[in-house]
Design a protein around this motif. Structure first.
Motif, PDB file in Angstrom:
ATOM      1  N   ILE A 193       0.862  -1.301  -0.034  1.00 47.45           N
ATOM      2  CA  ILE A 193      -0.118  -0.058   0.081  1.00 47.45           C
ATOM      3  C   ILE A 193       0.883   1.220   0.085  1.00 47.45           C
ATOM      4  N   ASN A 194       1.895   1.225   0.699  1.00 42.21           N
ATOM      5  CA  ASN A 194       2.762   2.468   1.072  1.00 42.21           C
ATOM      6  C   ASN A 194       3.516   2.639  -0.462  1.00 42.21           C
ATOM      7  N   ALA A 195       4.090   1.514  -0.922  1.00 36.07           N
ATOM      8  CA  ALA A 195       4.627   1.589  -2.571  1.00 36.07           C
ATOM      9  C   ALA A 195       3.779   2.305  -3.388  1.00 36.07           C
ATOM     10  N   MET A 196       2.330   1.860  -3.456  1.00 38.24           N
ATOM     11  CA  MET A 196       1.721   2.184  -4.420  1.00 38.24           C
ATOM     12  C   MET A 196       0.952   3.678  -4.272  1.00 38.24           C
ATOM     13  N   LEU A 197       0.720   3.976  -2.831  1.00 40.72           N
ATOM     14  CA  LEU A 197       0.544   5.275  -2.471  1.00 40.72           C
ATOM     15  C   LEU A 197       1.470   6.122  -3.014  1.00 40.72           C
ATOM     16  N   LYS A 198       2.728   6.158  -2.655  1.00 41.04           N
ATOM     17  CA  LYS A 198       3.897   6.793  -3.166  1.00 41.04           C
ATOM     18  C   LYS A 198       3.823   7.273  -4.605  1.00 41.04           C
ATOM     19  N   ASP A 199       3.481   6.240  -5.399  1.00 39.32           N
ATOM     20  CA  ASP A 199       3.380   6.140  -6.778  1.00 39.32           C
ATOM     21  C   ASP A 199       2.122   6.854  -7.491  1.00 39.32           C
ATOM     22  N   SER A 200       1.273   6.982  -6.738  1.00 37.06           N
ATOM     23  CA  SER A 200      -0.221   6.920  -7.345  1.00 37.06           C
ATOM     24  C   SER A 200      -0.282   8.472  -7.863  1.00 37.06           C
ATOM     25  N   TYR A 201      -1.545   8.285  -8.617  1.00 45.01           N
ATOM     26  CA  TYR A 201      -2.062   9.820  -9.379  1.00 45.01           C
ATOM     27  C   TYR A 201      -2.374  10.644  -8.232  1.00 45.01           C
ATOM     28  N   ARG A 202      -2.143  11.826  -8.329  1.00 44.16           N
ATOM     29  CA  ARG A 202      -2.375  12.925  -7.243  1.00 44.16           C
ATOM     30  C   ARG A 202      -3.474  14.062  -7.945  1.00 44.16           C
ATOM     31  N   PRO A 203      -4.613  13.596  -8.194  1.00 45.25           N
ATOM     32  CA  PRO A 203      -5.580  14.650  -8.662  1.00 45.25           C
ATOM     33  C   PRO A 203      -5.874  15.807  -7.679  1.00 45.25           C
TER      34      PRO A 203
END
Ligand SMILES: [Zn+2]
Length: 361
Positions: A193-203
């Motif tokens: 979750i932390n890795a995906m959050l870091k790389d996630s789209y930030r609208p």
């Protein structure tokens, strides 16, 4: 014969006990989601407006429309209008004069969450940039109780929850926006979750993550850390409304409903939670409705933006479904209610509005 009678008596007593008592409480908010959609489903005028429908009214009408209001709201919020309607209580349908409102005079987020969590519609709390909250919140109070100490946690998509719940002072974890979860020893799921959050789209830039991360963080914590008091705060409903994107706004609300369903399924199949957990679902403020574009916005210049709703379900809460009687409830009454459900009386150095436990019987 005597033995049989006492065995039967004990069985009845145990059943009554387990069905009547809230030992765990989970509070869920979805930011700025209107009572109009909760109780009436999709608004066809907004869905037909090319400014708001993201050029896909066919998608909207196929997914969420019915001429029958009961069917329509169930298409949008199928869990609320099946399980919660059958086993819990839903407040705020103003068509029946069932009114739930902000007591604070501002009708936006920080004042709303302060009101929910502290039971005090403090007029000094007048900005979303307000510093760490001087008012003690009910989660902080519960975390000071012997049986609940270290068993309280909050997960919020919006960064402001660190300040709203005064993370530094309050003594329980507040995982908000792009905070990583799992502390020093994250589980394999938390690492992912932390890795995906870091790389996630930030609208929504850095101040708010997508709800999916907050949801999975909270569910992993529920499963691995077994909190007795949990708060989950979703944010996308408000963000998409401000953006004027009605399709995304409805989809975000629909997704929250699906997550509520999963959460309830988890609760009712896990022996640590089954039949002793209450869920309390609400929102921080309403939005406009009178003029065409006002559904997007909320503040004290937008008529009706103080109108909110809530739902509750759990042991000892009578199955009343949708409340259709005239009444007036204020958001500041939620904090003491959240304390009373597991049997405590919330006390702090500020005024706290009365609970509404009498309505649940
Ligand atoms: Zn907003």
């Amino acid at each position: 014969m005597k033995k049989i009678i006492s065995a039967v008596f004990i069985a009845i007593a145990v059943t009554a006990y387990s069905q009547d008592r809230t030992e765990n409480i989970i509070i869920i908010t979805t930011d700025g989601f209107r009572w109009q959609e909760v109780f009436k489903g999709m608004d066809s005028a907004i869905a037909n407006n090319p400014k708001f429908n993201q050029e896909d009214s066919i998608y909207l009408f196929n997914k969420y429309w019915s001429n029958d209001v009961n069917q329509r709201r169930k298409k949008l919020m199928p869990f609320l209008w099946s399980v919660v309607e059958a086993k819990g209580q839903l407040y705020g349908n103003r068509i029946y004069g069932n009114k739930v409102d902000n007591a604070n005079p501002y009708w936006f987020s920080y004042p709303g969450y302060n009101e929910i969590m502290t039971g005090y519609a403090d007029t000094a709390v007048n900005s979303n940039d307000y510093p760490p909250n001087p008012n003690m919140n009910v989660l902080e109070f519960l975390n000071k109780q012997t049986k609940l100490k270290g068993r309280v946690a909050a997960f919020g998509a919006w960064e402001a929850f660190d300040r709203i719940l005064n993370e530094k002072r309050s003594g329980f974890p507040v995982i908000s926006a792009f905070d990583s979860c799992g502390g020093k020893n994250p589980t394999a799921n938390e690492k992912l979750i932390n890795a995906m959050l870091k790389d996630s789209y930030r609208p929504f830039d850095d101040h708010e993550c997508l709800d999916v991360f907050t949801h999975y963080e909270a569910m992993e914590y529920l499963n691995t850390k077994n909190p007795k008091v949990l708060y989950i705060a979703y944010g996308e409903t408000d963000e998409w409304a401000h953006a004027g994107q009605y399709r995304s706004y409805l989809d975000a609300g629909h997704q929250v409903d699906a997550w509520l369903s999963k959460l309830w399924k988890f609760i009712q199949t896990d022996s640590r939670y089954k039949n002793k957990t209450t869920i309390f679902i609400t929102t921080d403020h309403g939005r406009g409705d009178k003029k065409k574009e006002e559904w997007m916005n909320h503040n004290n210049k937008i008529e009706d933006a103080h109108e909110i709703w809530f739902a509750v379900m759990g042991p000892g809460i009578k199955a009343k479904g949708e409340l259709k009687t005239d009444m007036q409830i204020y958001q500041q009454q939620f904090a003491q209610t959240i304390a009373k459900l597991p049997g405590y009386t919330f006390k702090a150095d500020h005024p706290i509005a009365d609970d509404i436990m009498y309505l649940f019987k």
